[in-house]
Design an enzyme around this catalytic site. Structure first.
Site, short mmCIF file in Angstrom:
data_model
loop_
_atom_site.label_atom_id
_atom_site.label_comp_id
_atom_site.label_asym_id
_atom_site.label_seq_id
_atom_site.Cartn_x
_atom_site.Cartn_y
_atom_site.Cartn_z
N ASP A 127 0.80 -1.24 0.00
CA ASP A 127 0.00 0.00 0.00
C ASP A 127 0.83 1.28 0.00
OD1 ASP A 127 -2.02 -1.87 0.17
OD2 ASP A 127 -2.65 -1.33 2.18
N LYS A 162 -5.83 -5.77 -3.55
CA LYS A 162 -6.54 -6.35 -2.42
C LYS A 162 -7.66 -5.40 -2.00
CE LYS A 162 -3.53 -4.60 1.29
NZ LYS A 162 -4.45 -3.67 1.93
N CYS A 182 -2.61 -2.93 7.66
CA CYS A 182 -2.30 -3.88 6.59
C CYS A 182 -0.95 -4.57 6.78
CB CYS A 182 -2.39 -3.19 5.24
SG CYS A 182 -4.07 -2.58 4.92
#
Length: 187
Positions: free
Chosen positions: A9, A85, A118
């Site tokens: 990310d 995702k 995450c």
């Protein structure tokens, strides 16, 4: 032991000017870029994880926006996997496990965002799948959180989550030691 670099990310919305800026994102990006350059030089597989928000009412990582794009300083190049995702755990409903198996990877070097969300969810899931993990703690970033009437500073959130991962779930090291070739320490 075959290792892959997993970048989680590192997307525009987490940086200055983005929809959900994190504290320390620029410093984390600098270290992630160093890890990426070293991985490319060594021929280490690189996997980029990109969160695409499908949750109703989400305010960042929205499909079709600049914010969902991976930051240009760590942008994927030809041959590097990019896995989208929709949940904090990078393994949930994605081909990440199969991608790692196809590469023969048994060890992950993890950098990314957010440390408390995450990164944490992915490292714990990787451990449960039998993978060894290293986390470049200074190549991760997060934000302040609130609990009841208390605000917990981003630096404290970051340190607490890295401390919780270090030992059983992962070995947490600074980028400089990783790049210097520090060997794993038995937990």
């Amino acid at each position: 032991m075959n290792q892959a670099l997993l970048l989680i990310d590192l997307q525009n919305d987490y940086f200055p000017g983005g929809a959900f800026e994190l504290e320390g994102s620029d410093a984390a990006l600098t270290n992630a870029a160093l890890l990426l350059a070293a991985a490319r030089q060594k021929g280490t597989p690189v996997i980029h994880i990109r969160h695409v928000s499908l949750r109703p009412g989400a305010g960042f990582f929205l499909p079709g926006t600049r914010g969902v794009d991976i930051h240009q300083d760590v942008a994927p190049v030809a041959g590097e996997a990019v896995i989208d995702k929709h949940f904090p755990n990078s393994f949930r409903d994605t081909p990440l496990r199969e991608t790692l198996a196809a590469l023969g990877v048994s060890r992950l070097l993890v950098a990314g965002m957010m440390t408390h969300m995450c990164v944490d969810a992915t490292v714990r899931a990787a451990f449960d799948l039998g993978l060894e993990c290293r986390v470049a703690g200074d190549a991760c970033a997060t934000r302040a959180l609130a609990y009841q009437d208390e605000t917990i500073a981003a630096q404290q959130v970051h340190a607490a989550f890295l401390a919780a991962l270090n030992g059983i779930y992962a070995e947490v090291l600074p980028t400089s030691l990783i790049l210097a070739g520090s060997e794993p320490v038995a937990a």
